[in-house]
Structure formats: C-alpha cells, structure tokens
Write a protein that holds these residues in place. Structure first.
Motif, short mmCIF file in Angstrom:
data_model
loop_
_atom_site.label_atom_id
_atom_site.label_comp_id
_atom_site.label_asym_id
_atom_site.label_seq_id
_atom_site.Cartn_x
_atom_site.Cartn_y
_atom_site.Cartn_z
N LEU A 27 -44.50 25.94 -18.05
CA LEU A 27 -44.41 24.51 -17.78
C LEU A 27 -44.67 23.75 -19.07
CD1 LEU A 27 -46.50 24.45 -14.49
CD2 LEU A 27 -44.08 23.87 -14.64
N LEU A 28 -43.82 22.79 -19.36
CA LEU A 28 -43.99 21.97 -20.56
C LEU A 28 -43.90 20.51 -20.14
CD1 LEU A 28 -41.52 24.00 -22.78
CD2 LEU A 28 -44.00 24.03 -23.00
N ILE A 29 -44.85 19.70 -20.59
CA ILE A 29 -44.92 18.29 -20.19
C ILE A 29 -45.11 17.42 -21.42
CG2 ILE A 29 -46.21 16.57 -18.86
CD1 ILE A 29 -46.95 18.79 -16.90
N GLU A 30 -44.35 16.34 -21.50
CA GLU A 30 -44.50 15.39 -22.60
C GLU A 30 -44.47 13.98 -22.03
OE1 GLU A 30 -42.76 15.81 -26.78
OE2 GLU A 30 -41.33 14.45 -25.80
N GLU A 268 -46.49 24.88 -7.81
CA GLU A 268 -46.97 25.75 -8.90
C GLU A 268 -47.85 24.98 -9.88
OE1 GLU A 268 -46.96 28.83 -9.38
OE2 GLU A 268 -45.38 29.69 -8.14
N ILE A 269 -47.49 23.72 -10.13
CA ILE A 269 -48.31 22.89 -11.02
C ILE A 269 -49.69 22.70 -10.42
CG2 ILE A 269 -48.58 20.58 -12.01
CD1 ILE A 269 -45.51 20.48 -12.27
N ASN A 270 -49.74 22.38 -9.13
CA ASN A 270 -51.03 22.18 -8.46
C ASN A 270 -51.86 23.46 -8.46
OD1 ASN A 270 -50.62 19.45 -7.84
ND2 ASN A 270 -49.47 19.96 -5.98
N LEU A 271 -51.21 24.60 -8.21
CA LEU A 271 -51.92 25.88 -8.21
C LEU A 271 -52.46 26.21 -9.60
CD1 LEU A 271 -49.60 28.07 -5.93
CD2 LEU A 271 -51.83 27.11 -5.34
#
Length: 482
Positions: A27-30, A268-271
């Motif tokens: 996961l990649l977040i910007e 999946e992000i929450n987990l």
C-alpha cells in the motif's frame, strides 16, 4: 507471478495498491499537504557543524534542519567533517530519508537521479563507470548489460550510471532515451542552482503514481487500473514519454463499485493498522511499533490441526513467516525488527522457517537483511526505512492514553482522587469537595469504593459531592473546592 496495480484518487490523496495472488501486497499513500521529500534535491545552507558526531545540520527550507553524516558527503577521503564543510556554506544535497518523528530529514551529497532503467550519478569521480543492480545475478546477463550501456555512453560522459533490473527487458533505444532524460534533468538541476536562492528545492522527485510507473510497473504487471479520468490522461502522457511499453496496460476504471472494493483493499488498510494479525490456521501475530524498533510475536492461538504439538508449532511458524514478510510491505515497517517465533527445538524446523521467511522477503523491493535464530529463539532483521510507516501516515497518538496503548483503571483513578483530597484537606479549609470525573469513575465511587468514600468524608469532616462529566476521559478529573 502476475500483478495488478490499482490507483485510487480523491482531491487531496492518492492511494496505490499492489495486488498479487489475489491479495494486497503493498500500500502506498501520498497526501497533497504532506508529500514526502525523499529524492528531492535542495540548495542547502550549513547551519551547524558537529565535530563530535562527525555530522552537520543543513537548512533546506523545511521546519526542522536536516542532518548529514560524514559518510554521506561525496568525495570525502577520510577527512573529519570540520575540514569538509563549514557554517554558512552553500551545499547541494539530496534527501535520503524523510523526517521521522522528532528527527529531521537525512541528507547526502551523493546525488542520484533515477530513470526507468538507469540511475545517473552525475558527481561520481569515476566518469563512465557502469554498475549493475545486485538483483541481476547471472554473470552473463550482467556483462551483456554493461556492454550494451557502454555503447550508448558518449565519450565525454561525466559521472557514472547504475543499471536497474528493468533494463533486462529494455531495448537499446529505451536505454538511450532513459540516459538522455537523466542528463537533461541534471542540466536543469545545475541551471536551477545558479538562479535560485539558498534553501530552495532545485529538483522534485516524481509524484507517487509516476514513481509507481517507474519503479513498480513491469513486464509481469497485467493491468494498471485508475479511477480518475483527468489523472488517467496525465498518466498515459507521462508513461508514453518515458515508459511506452506499459501504456496499453493503463485502463480507466468506470465500474459502479469503488475501485478499492474489488480486492477488499479498504478492509486490508484497516487490518494493517491493528496490532493483531490473524493467521488462517487459527494462530496470530502481535505487531508492536516503537520509535527504535518493531517487535513481532508469533502465537499458536486456537490452531490444533497438526498431529503433535511440535508439528503445530512448526506449521504455525511456517505460516507466520509468510505473513510477516507481507505485513512488513503492507505496513511499510522499517529499521530494526525482532521476530519472536514460537520456540522450536528441532534445528531442521528452524532452518525451514528461516528459509520461508527469506524466500518471501525476496518479493520485497525494499532492502532487508535477516539473521539466524539467536540463543533466545529470536530472529533479528533490518529493513531499509525511507518513509513513514502506514500507521504513522494515517494515525496519531491517542489523546486518551497519549500513545501508551493503556489507560488507568477507574479503581486506580479513584485512589488517586482520594489521596489528592487528603492532600488538599491538609493545605486548605474548604466547606466541601466536589469530584468531577468520567461516568465510569463516578460509578466506581458509588459502588465498590462507596465505603472508602464515606470513611474519607468522616476523616476530613467535610461533604464530598460527585459529578459525572461525559466529556472527560477515564484518566481526567477535577477536584473543586468551595
């Protein structure tokens, strides 16, 4: 092994999910307001030299001064830092690591500009030298690539290049275009250093989706889905210029369901923000991040599928090894990582579990190293840390527990209040005491602590009133004197 890339846009945030084997692997977040600094190049100013630490603080225009160590200063030949830099000096630097917590950015003067197939080191003293990525292991392939790149380097070429793994699939024309782009980028950087003031950024690293195209999208990528028509057009233009062989893999997603719902990415992000990671067998991991390291504890949980307890332990550890490698990528955990596998007394089992861990870590683009089992049954590993972890990006310390992960019990708070009333009784002479606290603390006073409260009223000779305040956290209270 085929891969798919999902790119989700909202006005202020870009999110990328790498899907492999039907699961989210990365996961990649910007975010627009806190885009990372790694790769950016600045015209910095030395603000303080620290001979004792062989380091210096550099002002690059950020809130905190950045930090450079003598080992990251280009061309230094074992001289002390005070002989190399001085206060007030203008210096061209590149960000190696983003600011993390209380630490400023980590810098280097070993400038490098990455392309799709090549990395250009314009300041390298060994002009024309060609390095090959360590991930290309076949000696014949390494030699072939080196010769191919050598033929496209002009005779007057300054600096050196590193050949990336993607170059194995590139044509000579692809390599030539990549090199031209990198040289033009360096010329622009050099021009910016002559016209911009000190502490200015002279080169900004690509956006998240551009880096994904450059560094992640490859031959085995089957599809790149993007849910923004505007950014779909921009991405195709960028890709057509620099990586034309993957343009046709980019598709605009028009489905009714949100893009990230296709592979349950939101869940999946929450987990990935939880401490506990459940394994399919019934075992589980407990992952704890601290500022200095991450610890991972493996537990059998409810798993009873094996014939013997020894087999249960082995199979749980084997499953955990695969899960751990995935969690490191998902959560972007870096630095020192200590894994406490369930104790195994059979050496062969330890070897197989360690091999499973290493095999799954080979899928990681970030450099990792793994030690053998220690005498205490622990595995120590390191993973290069350049950006904030997923939890640090998306979360903040709990305002209730201040990041401890625990709060005092209502009973503990009651005892604190009782002691505080005794202290204030000795210093002041109020007509009465009023306790203002959370409903749980007040309920504890009225129930299990009611006898002690009555005894305290008698001891101080003053009435003690109770008032529940729903907005108070469990640890917050006030004692009002009147």
């Amino acid at each position: 092994m085929s891969e798919e890339i999902l790119i989700n846009f909202t006005p202020q945030e870009t999110r990328v999910a790498l899907i492999s084997q039907g699961e989210v692997q990365e996961l990649l977040i910007e975010r627009a307001q806190n885009r990372g600094y790694v790769g950016n190049i600045y015209l910095g100013k030395v603000v303080r030299v620290l001979p004792g630490m062989q380091s210096a603080f550099i002002d690059i225009g950020l809130d905190k001064s950045a930090f450079i160590h003598i080992a990251d200063i280009h061309g230094n030949h074992e001289q002390p830092i005070e002989k190399v830099v001085f206060d007030g000096q203008t210096i061209l630097v590149q960000v190696l690591k983003d600011p993390l917590g209380t630490k400023g950015a980590r810098l280097t003067t070993n400038i490098s500009i990455a392309g799709r197939n090549l990395v250009y080191l314009p300041n390298d003293e060994k002009d024309g030298q060609i390095g090959i990525s360590q991930k290309i292991t076949e000696e014949e392939n390494r030699e072939t690539l080196k010769n191919r790149v050598k033929t496209i380097l002009p005779g007057s070429f300054k600096g050196s290049v590193i050949v990336r793994t993607s170059a194995e699939e590139a044509s000579d024309e692809d390599l030539r275009e990549d090199l031209n782009y990198l040289v033009r980028s360096w010329e622009k950087i050099h021009s910016n250093t002559l016209r911009l003031p000190v502490t200015s950024m002279v080169y900004q690293e690509l956006t998240l989706i551009e880096r994904v195209m450059r560094d992640i999208a490859e031959e085995k990528t089957t599809q790149i889905r993007i849910d923004s028509a505007e950014n779909f057009k921009k991405l195709r233009e960028f890709t057509n210029t620099f990586i034309p062989n993957i343009v046709d893999k980019i598709v605009l997603y028009r489905g009714e369901r949100p893009l990230f719902d296709l592979f349950d990415v939101e869940n999946e992000i929450n987990l990935a923000l939880n401490r506990r990671v459940n394994l399919k067998s019934g075992g589980y991991l407990m992952i704890d991040q601290t500022e200095s390291m991450t610890t991972i504890d493996v537990n059998t949980g409810s798993y009873i599928g094996a014939k013997t307890f020894v087999d249960t332990i082995y199979k749980t550890n084997l499953e955990a090894a695969k899960a751990i490698a995935r969690q490191l990528r998902l959560r972007n955990l870096g630095g020192i990582i200590i894994v406490d596998f369930i104790d195994m007394h059979i050496e062969e089992h330890q070897t197989l579990v360690l091999n499973e861990l290493k095999k799954n870590l080979e899928l990681d683009r970030v450099k990792t190293s793994v030690s053998s089992f220690s005498s205490l049954g622990l595995v120590e590993m390191t993973r290069k840390r350049t950006r904030e972890s997923l939890a640090h990006q998306l979360c903040q310390p709990c305002p209730i527990c201040s990041g401890k992960g625990e709060v005092k019990t209502p009973q503990t708070i009651c005892y604190e209040i009782l002691r505080e009333i005794i202290r204030e009784h000795r210093q002041f002479n109020p007509k009465q005491f009023r306790i203002v606290a959370s409903p749980d603390v007040i309920d504890t006073f009225l129930e299990e602590q009611s006898q002690y409260l009555a005894e305290l009223c008698e001891f101080v000779g003053k009435p003690i009133l109770l008032l529940a305040e729903g907005s108070f956290s469990q640890e917050k209270y006030d004692i009002v004197l009147s």
